[in-house]
Structure formats: C-alpha cells, structure tokens
Design a protein around this motif. Sequence first.
Motif, mmCIF file in Angstrom:
data_model
loop_
_atom_site.group_PDB
_atom_site.id
_atom_site.type_symbol
_atom_site.label_atom_id
_atom_site.label_comp_id
_atom_site.label_asym_id
_atom_site.label_seq_id
_atom_site.Cartn_x
_atom_site.Cartn_y
_atom_site.Cartn_z
ATOM 1 N N ALA A 46 36.097 80.654 5.415
ATOM 2 C CA ALA A 46 36.728 81.831 5.852
ATOM 3 C C ALA A 46 37.129 82.825 4.883
ATOM 4 C CB ALA A 46 37.816 81.482 6.800
ATOM 5 N N ILE A 47 37.714 82.149 3.830
ATOM 6 C CA ILE A 47 38.139 83.140 2.727
ATOM 7 C C ILE A 47 37.109 83.691 1.799
ATOM 8 C CG2 ILE A 47 39.286 83.196 0.441
ATOM 9 C CD1 ILE A 47 41.436 81.119 1.609
ATOM 10 N N VAL A 48 35.760 82.829 1.614
ATOM 11 C CA VAL A 48 34.769 83.446 1.010
ATOM 12 C C VAL A 48 33.916 84.280 1.795
ATOM 13 C CG1 VAL A 48 32.651 82.528 0.334
ATOM 14 C CG2 VAL A 48 34.501 81.475 -0.479
ATOM 15 N N ALA A 49 33.932 84.149 3.239
ATOM 16 C CA ALA A 49 33.214 85.126 3.862
ATOM 17 C C ALA A 49 33.919 86.641 3.957
ATOM 18 C CB ALA A 49 33.334 84.793 5.371
ATOM 19 N N GLY A 50 35.397 86.383 3.644
ATOM 20 C CA GLY A 50 36.104 87.857 3.556
ATOM 21 C C GLY A 50 35.730 88.431 2.365
ATOM 22 N N LEU A 51 35.735 87.621 1.176
ATOM 23 C CA LEU A 51 35.540 87.883 0.089
ATOM 24 C C LEU A 51 34.013 88.517 -0.420
ATOM 25 C CD1 LEU A 51 36.021 85.887 -3.380
ATOM 26 C CD2 LEU A 51 33.679 86.911 -3.060
ATOM 27 N N LEU A 52 33.251 88.026 0.450
ATOM 28 C CA LEU A 52 31.730 88.736 0.294
ATOM 29 C C LEU A 52 31.514 90.080 1.059
ATOM 30 C CD1 LEU A 52 29.526 85.537 0.846
ATOM 31 C CD2 LEU A 52 29.874 86.875 -1.176
ATOM 32 N N ILE A 53 32.545 89.967 2.182
ATOM 33 C CA ILE A 53 32.338 91.320 3.002
ATOM 34 C C ILE A 53 33.090 92.421 2.230
ATOM 35 C CG2 ILE A 53 33.003 92.583 5.208
ATOM 36 C CD1 ILE A 53 32.556 89.697 6.590
ATOM 37 N N GLY A 54 34.029 92.174 1.629
ATOM 38 C CA GLY A 54 34.781 93.019 0.933
ATOM 39 C C GLY A 54 33.967 93.620 -0.283
ATOM 40 N N CYS A 55 33.110 92.711 -0.858
ATOM 41 C CA CYS A 55 32.307 92.939 -1.823
ATOM 42 C C CYS A 55 31.241 93.848 -1.450
ATOM 43 C CB CYS A 55 31.550 91.791 -2.425
ATOM 44 S SG CYS A 55 30.666 91.840 -3.917
ATOM 45 N N VAL A 112 39.581 92.301 -3.128
ATOM 46 C CA VAL A 112 40.931 91.440 -2.955
ATOM 47 C C VAL A 112 41.342 91.472 -1.402
ATOM 48 C CG1 VAL A 112 43.398 91.766 -3.511
ATOM 49 C CG2 VAL A 112 41.605 91.872 -5.296
ATOM 50 N N ALA A 113 40.982 92.878 -0.937
ATOM 51 C CA ALA A 113 41.427 93.248 0.510
ATOM 52 C C ALA A 113 40.788 92.154 1.416
ATOM 53 C CB ALA A 113 41.348 94.514 0.653
ATOM 54 N N GLY A 114 39.490 92.283 1.378
ATOM 55 C CA GLY A 114 38.537 91.211 1.981
ATOM 56 C C GLY A 114 39.050 89.855 1.937
ATOM 57 N N THR A 115 39.298 89.306 0.870
ATOM 58 C CA THR A 115 39.714 87.992 0.679
ATOM 59 C C THR A 115 40.974 87.756 1.332
ATOM 60 O OG1 THR A 115 38.684 88.012 -1.555
ATOM 61 C CG2 THR A 115 39.976 86.370 -1.116
ATOM 62 N N ILE A 116 42.015 88.483 1.114
ATOM 63 C CA ILE A 116 43.203 88.471 1.926
ATOM 64 C C ILE A 116 43.289 88.436 3.309
ATOM 65 C CG2 ILE A 116 45.637 89.349 2.343
ATOM 66 C CD1 ILE A 116 45.485 90.303 -0.532
#
Lengths: 515, 349
Positions: free
Chosen positions: B101-110, B220-224
């Motif tokens: 879940a966290i990595v998905a957020g990170l990738l979308i933030g990227c 950072v925002a996406g990961t959070i």
Amino acid sequence: MSEKSVVESPRIAIAVRGLSKTYGSTKALDDVALDLRWGEVHALVGGNGSGKSTLIKILAGVVSADAGELTSAGETSELAHHTPVESSRAGLRFVHQDMAILPLLTVTENLGLGGRFVTGRFGRIRGRSNRAHVQKTLARFNLQVDPGARAATLATPQKALLAIARALQDIDETKRAILFLDEPTAALPAEEAAELLRSLRELADAGHCIVLVSHRLDEVRAAADRVTGLRDGRNAGTIDAQDLTETNLVELILGTEMPEMSAIETVAFGDDYVVDVRGAVGGPLRGATVRVRPGEIVGLAGLLGSGRTELLEMIFGVRKLESGELHFAGQRVSSPNASTMSKLGVAFLPEDRAGGGVFPGHSIATNMTAGQNRKYFTGTRMSHSRLMKDVKEDIVRYRVKASGPSALIESLSGGNQQKTALGRCLRTAPRLLLLDEPAQGIDVGARETVMTLILEAAKSGTAVIVASSEFEELTRLCHRIIVLSNGRDVDELAQGTGGHQILEAVLSQNKRAKQ
Amino acid sequence: MKRFPHPTELLERFGLVGLLVILIIFFSLNPATPQFATVLNFTNILSNESVLGILVIATVIPLVANEIDLSLGPIAGLGSILCSGLMSKSGWPLWAAVVAAIVAGLLIGCVNGLLVARFKINSIIATLGTSSIIAALVLAYSNGLSIVTGISPALIDLGSGDWLGLPKTFWFFAAVAIIAYYFLEQLPRGKDLRAIGASPTAAKLVGINVSRLTIQSFIVAGTIAGGAGVLLVAIQGAGNPQIGANYTLPAIAAAFLGATAIQPGRYNVWGSITAVFFLAVSINGLTLWGAPPWVNDAFNGVALIVGVGLAVYAGKIRITRSARSDKEEQTPPPTVTEPELVSAATSKQ
C-alpha cells in the motif's frame, strides 16, 4: 487658498496646489504643487519613496488625497473627491510601467481593452467600425503594425507606442491630453529609448502635455523641457531645460551632490581565468567568447537581443549551451546547471526583481539566506538565532534600509530590495558574480550603493560579469567591456571608455552586422 | 533584541486556536449537547480525525512548494483496498500488504511529481487526472465491493485500541505531524521547498534544484497517503472502495484554513492540525445538536473559501504593517537605527 494663486494662462494644462496625503504616520505628500503646460515634456524625478507614484495615483483618481486642489480648464476642484471619471474628463491619461500590453492578444484587442472597442447594440463589438477606428488610431500614432498581429510579436518601443495609443485614442485631434508615463524606457536599451522619446516629443509638439517619470538622468536631461523634483513628499523645485545640469538634477533628487565614487583602480591581472566561455551557441547566441579573471569586472554591452542576458544565463546553467565550451577555474563543465554552478561558487542576480530576484511574501532574512540554508543546519535542526544574527549584520553591510531581518521584502523600496538580492549573492563570497542590469529602476542613492558593493566584491577577488544597457554604469565599473552584437562578441573596449564611445561601438557593430 | 509581537499579530496567529477553545467550551456547556463533553466523544474525534489529519499533513508538503495535490484522498483509498485485498484475495501477510500500500502511494506520488515538474502540467490538472485513474484502478481491483474478510486481526486491533489512553491511530497522526514539522521547519530542504513556493524562478537562480525537490514533495505526500490507507483499513476493519475521494475536499480545506493560523501566511503543520480539529469539533458539536448531515459538506466548503479569502486579506495587511513599522523606525533620521544595528551586529562577534 484663493483661486488667484493659479496664474490664468492658456499654456497651463493643469495646476495642482496644496496636495497632501498621509499613510499611517508617514507623510507621503506634503503641500505639493505642480504646474503642467501644454506642449511640454515635463519630467518628474525623485528617489524611491519620494511620493511620485502617490501623486500620480491621486491624479488618476485611484487614491484619494487628504487635501489639495486641481485646476483644469479654469475649474478648480478638490482632490480629496477626485474620481477616475473626472480625471479622464480633464484629459489625464496614464501609461504604467508594465504598459499592460497583453502579449497573447492582437493589436486590435489590446487597443480595445478597458471598454474601448467600438460597440453596437447589446455591447456587441462592431467589427467594421472598430477595424476602421483601429486603422485610424495606428496611423495617428505612426504605428506600422498589422492590427491582427499578436502583441508579443511587436518590438518593445512599439508596445510602448501601442500603450500610448490606447490611452490617447479617445482624445480626438481637436483636443489635448496630459499623458503620464511611468518609466517608459526602463526596459529599453539606449537606441530604442531614444526612439520612444522622439515619439513623445512629437506628441508634445502636437500640443499634448507629456509627464515623464524617469530614473535615467541622461534621458531626463535630453528629453525634458522642465523637471520637477520631489523629495520626501515635498517639492524640491522645478528647473527649466536651459538651466539643467547633471549636478543640479542630482541635487534635485538627493538634496546633496552626488557622492564621490570609488574609482576603479588599474590592476594587473594574471592569466588564470575564473570563467572561460568559448564559442557559446544557443538561443540568440551564435558563438560568444568571454573570459574573466579573479577581481576583474567585465561589462557586456549590446542592444536588446544581442544576447547579453542569455550569455549570463548560459554561464549559470539556466539556459542550454548548445555548442561551445564552458570552463570554470580551469575545469571543463560539460553540462552546466544552476545547482552545480552555485556549488562551484557562481551567483546570479537576474534583471527582473519581481520575476526572479526576490522571494515575495517572505522576510529579508529568508530572502538573504535562500538556497544557503545548509550553512545554518546544526546537524539536527536549523539555527534560527545564528541566521538572524548574520542577517542583521548583512543588513548593515549591504546598506539595506529596513526595520530588521523580519521585515517583509515587499515593504522595502525597489532599491532596498535590490540591495537585499545583491547581498544574498555577495554574502556567499562567490568566485564569479553574474549581474544583469544591477542598477535598473532604482534611485540614484541606491544605485551608488549597488555600484560600490560591486567594486568592493571585485577588490576582494570575485570575478564579475555585468550586463547593462546604461553605458555610464559600465564606464564606471568595468576593467574591460565586451561588445555583443547578434549573439557574438565583436569588440572589446578598454577600461575608462566613456558612455558615448560605448554607444558608438555598439551602434557601429550593429550596423556592420546588418549589412 | 526581541520585539513584543503586535496584538493583531497575536490575534492572527492564535485566533483559530482561540475559536477552537471557545467552541469546545460552548458545546461542553450547551445543555442541548450533553454527549459532547464525554471521554468517548473526545476519543472518537481523535480517532476519526487521525486519517484526515495525516492526509492534511500530506497535502501541506507539496502546498509549501505551491503545488496542489488532489490525489491524496484517492491514494489513501487505493492503499486501503490494496492492503485489504492483498490479504484477503491473495493471502499476503500483513507486513507485505502494508508495504504494498505504501509503495503504491510512493509510485503514484512519483508520477504526479514527474507530470508537474518535468512535463510542466498544472498540478491541479495533473492530480485530478491521476485521481480519476486511481478511482478506475480501485474499481477494477475491487469490482466496487468492500473487502471485509481475511483482514489481519492485528491490523483491526490497531484501529480500535489505545496507547496511554489515546487511540493508537492518533499516535501515528502525531508522529507524522512531528516528522513533517521537522522536515519543513528544521531541515534546509524544507526551507528550500518554501523558497520554491515563493518563487520557483528565484529558487532556481539561487541554486535550488527546483524540479527534483518538487518531485520529492509529491513522493513524500503520496507515500504518507498510502500509509493513511492502511490506517483506514485498521479503523474501518474493511477495505472500502468508495471512501478515498471523500477526503480530498476536507484535506484541502483544512490545509488552506491552516495557513491562517500559527504561522499565518504560510502553509504549516500546526496550523493545519488546528484547522482539522476546528472543523471536526464544529461539525461534531453541530451534529450532536441535531444539525442535518449536509452540514458537514457545507462547513468544509465554507472553510475552504474563508481560508483562502483570509489568507489573501491577511497577506495584504502584513505588507502594510511591515511597511509601516519600517517607516516608523526610519523617520526621524535613519541614523538613529543604523548605529543601533551596527552595535547589535558587532557586539555579538
């Protein structure tokens, strides 16, 4: 005040008496008088904060005065209740510094902005009549441009003329206008400024009254019939053209004679170059070469479009070096970018304060230390107290007039904003300082400080490249002046070359290039 | 030399905090809302607002660089459905599902960061686009159904239990807030991010790597937000495909309203948290008082507009005030201030 105090004369366009305006505890204007005559170019001069802009805003009716009278066409009215409509009815017209020409709109659309289209029923723009009106207006103001062309394609003097035409188009040939221009030539190189001033003279000869606000003293001397000075919100006097000298003009603004400049010394430089750009190509540049040694100040002179700004941007790495080589301190930098160049010790002060020189909405402290925060990182947190202490010292060192490090940058005058931005560049003790029009649009006092700071930096070993369209400035600052024309370095002038000689060199090179 | 802050400055900084306190007192004393001042209600507010609070902090980070990320609510929604789905449908262990879940957020933030900083797409448009794509992914993965079975009991326990008398989720919120505060206010990088927000051009010219730092703020925002999705599963005990987008407006509203408090004129962590609780207490109190459910949306909308409006107005006032205090200290003659500054500067050397 009796009406008799204004001498009734057919030459008087408007007369202002007893104008006062207070902001908070500051007297922006204090019992100011101003007489304007038909057919004259009247320069309005004064340092930043002298009250010039407040005066203009009151006459335009956008700021209300505390007291004061305006006499126009024999009628006297209170300036406290002056409105934009009355201002316009009295024939007052204004062209602001940014000219408000929208680049993406056409010439026709720009002329029509602000409810100036020829309209029919339901406010529809009447295409044919409007076109005829635009053609007539363009012809009247000698503007040879296509009405359908986007304003972005116009040269800067043409844009200024377009702004003037827009302001004056509803004044028909039988009537006369009083046209205020706020630093219309600030963004123009010498040749184009002269062209615009000639157009203004034609308007004055046609009977209009032209009020020119300007920081360029040479321009004021060349163009004005009379000069009125404001100092700290009071009249500093009015001088006729025939009595005008550089000395009394500077006195009019500063109240004292111009301070002695620390003249540049002749220094023998070694052969180690801090920066060495060879055959730079990209944008308007077509193979420019510049090299600077430690402690040396090299000027870049040239017309608009000669590539002055672009060459600085290229050295700093914010513009792509398409071909050519950049060497810094003996090392080749293959793909320069702003972060690496900053780390190497290059600082860049851009021409446009609002668009890149300052951080709006932030304090002097933030503005001085932007990009240098690592210096105040203790390893675990930011040392705010150390930062504030340093900035306090820097405010004194760079002669910024402000209440303290927490003052917002917007609360400072243009000159003090520029000193802050220059201070940010200097406080890192850069090896190379790139300056683009460092003294543009600031008053005489601030200009002297900026020049002195640049000379001091060079004396301590910083290499400096300064691009300027004010040639006197280059004369006073530079050890060498490189003349740029059409993207190439075409001439090099020695230390002490006078402003007129620089202008001649620039113009002759430009003619040669065109042939 | 410390200057005593101007009274209007104090009002500006702590006005929202004061309003929050007044509201709490009002609802506590109001006989029509006896349930308000109970331990249960307060723990409920703390627990319910944790996820929103974390998303508000995530929103603030790119906002500091003057970029709006509208996709953080949807990212949390994706995180929740992915975390629950991987455990339930694919039998992944809890830790792997959380990491996913966290990595998905990170990738979308990227992706968001690249769209904004490299391809120069307006951040509102770019993240509105990714929001819609995320919604599509969620629908495709979940078929629009909640995922209620096979969720690790350890995770559900996290959503209901407490540590030291406060809900466990609240501690996550507090940790994220402190880390974000440290990042934004105490690290040079945070200061650089603010410089970008003030003027990207000027930031570039002082040597800040604008595009890299902007991308990092979105990451950072996406990961959070991805992590907030995991907490959503913990609180709800299920993965809910509908929930993500509901957080977008309240998060933006609180972030903007938060810029009028604590550090007025700038997007800041503590101001945003004050705004979260101000909105939560208002809505909670009014609901207990019998207000209809639409009061929630109305309140968030008003808060967003008032927050932005106040920020514009307060910015103007600050400039005039700063200019006035400048003038006051300059006249009469500036020589009075300059030696003072000189002595202040030299005595500490």
